[in-house]
Write a protein that holds these residues in place. Structure first.
Motif, short mmCIF file in Angstrom:
data_model
loop_
_atom_site.label_atom_id
_atom_site.label_comp_id
_atom_site.label_asym_id
_atom_site.label_seq_id
_atom_site.Cartn_x
_atom_site.Cartn_y
_atom_site.Cartn_z
N ARG A 16 0.85 -1.20 0.00
CA ARG A 16 0.00 0.00 0.00
C ARG A 16 0.88 1.24 0.00
NH1 ARG A 16 -3.12 -3.42 3.51
NH2 ARG A 16 -2.10 -2.60 5.38
N PHE A 17 0.44 2.25 -0.73
CA PHE A 17 1.17 3.53 -0.75
C PHE A 17 0.37 4.57 0.02
CE2 PHE A 17 2.45 1.47 -4.79
CZ PHE A 17 3.82 1.46 -4.60
N THR A 28 -3.58 7.76 6.62
CA THR A 28 -5.04 7.78 6.77
C THR A 28 -5.72 7.37 5.46
OG1 THR A 28 -4.98 10.13 6.27
CG2 THR A 28 -5.12 9.52 8.59
N VAL A 29 -5.08 7.67 4.34
CA VAL A 29 -5.61 7.22 3.05
C VAL A 29 -4.47 6.52 2.31
CG1 VAL A 29 -6.71 7.92 0.89
CG2 VAL A 29 -7.11 9.25 2.95
N GLU A 30 -4.74 5.33 1.80
CA GLU A 30 -3.68 4.58 1.12
C GLU A 30 -4.18 4.01 -0.21
OE1 GLU A 30 -1.15 2.30 4.43
OE2 GLU A 30 -3.25 1.70 4.39
N VAL A 31 -3.27 3.93 -1.17
CA VAL A 31 -3.57 3.23 -2.42
C VAL A 31 -3.22 1.76 -2.21
CG1 VAL A 31 -2.88 2.91 -4.83
CG2 VAL A 31 -3.08 5.20 -3.90
N HIS A 32 -4.18 0.90 -2.47
CA HIS A 32 -3.93 -0.55 -2.34
C HIS A 32 -3.43 -1.04 -3.70
CE1 HIS A 32 -6.34 -1.07 1.48
NE2 HIS A 32 -6.51 0.19 1.15
N GLN A 68 10.85 -2.35 -3.73
CA GLN A 68 9.68 -1.81 -3.05
C GLN A 68 9.43 -2.66 -1.80
OE1 GLN A 68 7.42 0.82 -3.61
NE2 GLN A 68 6.66 0.08 -1.65
N LYS A 69 9.11 -2.01 -0.70
CA LYS A 69 8.88 -2.74 0.54
C LYS A 69 7.44 -3.27 0.58
CE LYS A 69 10.23 -1.87 5.33
NZ LYS A 69 9.33 -2.87 5.83
N ALA A 70 7.30 -4.50 1.03
CA ALA A 70 5.96 -5.05 1.21
C ALA A 70 5.33 -4.45 2.46
CB ALA A 70 6.04 -6.57 1.34
N THR A 71 4.03 -4.21 2.44
CA THR A 71 3.34 -3.74 3.65
C THR A 71 3.12 -4.92 4.58
OG1 THR A 71 2.22 -2.10 2.27
CG2 THR A 71 1.30 -2.47 4.48
N SER A 72 2.74 -6.05 4.01
CA SER A 72 2.64 -7.29 4.79
C SER A 72 2.68 -8.48 3.85
CB SER A 72 1.35 -7.31 5.62
OG SER A 72 0.24 -7.33 4.75
N GLY A 73 2.79 -9.68 4.44
CA GLY A 73 2.85 -10.89 3.63
C GLY A 73 4.27 -11.40 3.53
N SER A 74 4.45 -12.52 2.85
CA SER A 74 5.80 -13.07 2.76
C SER A 74 6.20 -13.45 1.34
CB SER A 74 5.95 -14.29 3.70
OG SER A 74 5.34 -15.40 3.12
#
Ligand SMILES: Nc1ncnc2c1ncn2[C@@H]1O[C@H](COP(=O)(O)OP(=O)(O)OP(=O)(O)O)[C@@H](O)[C@H]1O
Ligand code: SF4
Ligand SMILES: [Mg+2]
Length: 336
Positions: A16-17, A28-32, A68-74
């Motif tokens: 997410r950005f 507060t607002v993110e691009v998925h 690019q860094k992952a927000t979550s996951g593996s």
């Protein structure tokens, strides 16, 4: 492929950005851009990744190569989680996974000559210098079809196809196993596309490479990929062997993409012409519940608009089992 071994296992990956942050710096607002991708790449295969502009293909590719860094996951590579590596280990994994970019014009530094551009990854890692560095650059140039005599020239003196060869040489010089090719021929003239695709094929065979091949052009992917993942709105909505996908898509979005592929012989065209999708993409900062394709899908029903729809039997669609979707139909008589 019964003896296939996983090389990269992507699990529930989110990227997410942040668009806006509060006073504490929290988004507060993110691009998925990538919303829960599960995907496995097997050693030696070419996995095609298709989908329209903005669906998250490049973000997924950049996350795989560590840009690019992952927000979550593996991201498990050869059994190890890339998101949990130390800096030094990340450096090593960067050499095993490399990216070839779409635009051979903007991705090459105009102030560097080919020796510097192609040799840079070896210099950066301290892996080679002096005569050895020179030899490895020359050898790589030969392998991608460039004369080593060009070593002292600058990118501006080369055509688009030659620059893409430079890009490929730069990606391969450190001996990677996995190459993420992000639209590698999209910016090239049709006449040179086939040459670059052939080169990628030859290099794959020669070095035993695994490719994630990103493209919005389905005819390119059909010729190159063993399997294809179709991405929509940050998710994989269909995943199948290439032949099966093109003959019998299982997701309405794939069917719509296929209907836009030009087919030279009109008698091979299927029951319907091009499916024109309404221009109603959901807001990437506010994903809708249920199927993200529902607003554009001709087969949508009320049940499509609620709950999480899993990727089941290769498609993320509640109606996939009951729909008879149309692929790029090939008449029996025209098959070799
Ligand atoms: N650095 C960024 N900051 C904010 N939003 C971004 C950033 N990079 C990508 N996005 C957004 O993430 C989404 C996915 O973009 P991405 O570039 O991955 O798509 P794509 O499938 O590669 O598209 P294309 O076919 O046009 O190359 C888009 O909504 C895009 O606007
Ligand atoms: S789940 Fe429903 S809206 Fe989504 S693709 Fe399938 S039929 Fe269309
Ligand atoms: Mg892109």
């Amino acid at each position: 492929m019964s003896d296939k071994q996983p090389l990269l296992e992507i699990e529930d990956l989110h990227v997410r950005f942040p668009l806006r942050r509060n006073l504490l710096g929290r988004p507060t607002v993110e691009v998925h851009a990538v919303s829960g991708v599960d995907l496995t790449l097997y050693k030696g295969e070419t996995l095609g990744l298709v989908g329209e502009s903005g669906c998250g293909k490049t973000t997924l590719g950049r996350t795989i190569v560590g840009a690019q860094k992952a927000t979550s996951g593996s991201l498990r590579y050869d059994g190890r989680d890339l998101t949990a590596l130390s800096r030094r280990e990340q450096g090593a994994s960067r050499r095993r996974i490399r990216m070839v970019f779409q635009d051979p014009f903007s991705s090459l530094n105009p102030r560097m000559n080919l020796r510097q551009i192609i040799g840079d990854p070896l210099v950066a890692t301290g892996e080679a210098r002096g005569a050895e560095l020179e030899d490895r650059i020359a050898e790589m140039m030969r392998r991608v079809g460039l004369s080593p005599d060009y070593m002292d020239r600058y990118p501006h003196s080369f055509s688009g196809g030659q620059r893409q060869r430079v890009n490929i040489a730069r990606a391969l010089i450190v001996g990677p196993e996995l190459v993420v090719a992000d639209e590698p021929v999209s910016a090239l003239d049709v006449s040179v596309r086939a040459q670059i695709l052939n080169l990628l094929r030859e290099l794959q065979a020669e070095f035993g490479l695994t490719y994630l091949f990103i493209s919005h052009d389905l005819s390119v992917v059909e010729n190159l990929a063993d399997r294809v993942a179709v991405m929509y709105f940050g998710r994989v909505v269909e995943l199948a062997e290439t032949g099966a996908l093109y003959e019998h898509p299982r997701h309405p979005y794939t069917e719509a993409l296929m209907s836009a592929v030009p087919i030279p012989d009109p008698s091979l065209k299927g029951r319907q012409g091009r499916i024109l999708l309404p221009d109603e993409l959901p807001d990437p900062s506010d994903p809708p519940p249920g199927c993200a394709f529902a607003r554009r899908c001709a087969y949508a029903e009320d049940r499509c608009r609620t709950g999480e729809i899993p990727l089941a039997d290769g498609a993320r669609c509640v109606r996939s089992g009951e729909l008879d979707l149309e692929g790029i139909v090939e008449a029996e008589s025209s098959r070799p």
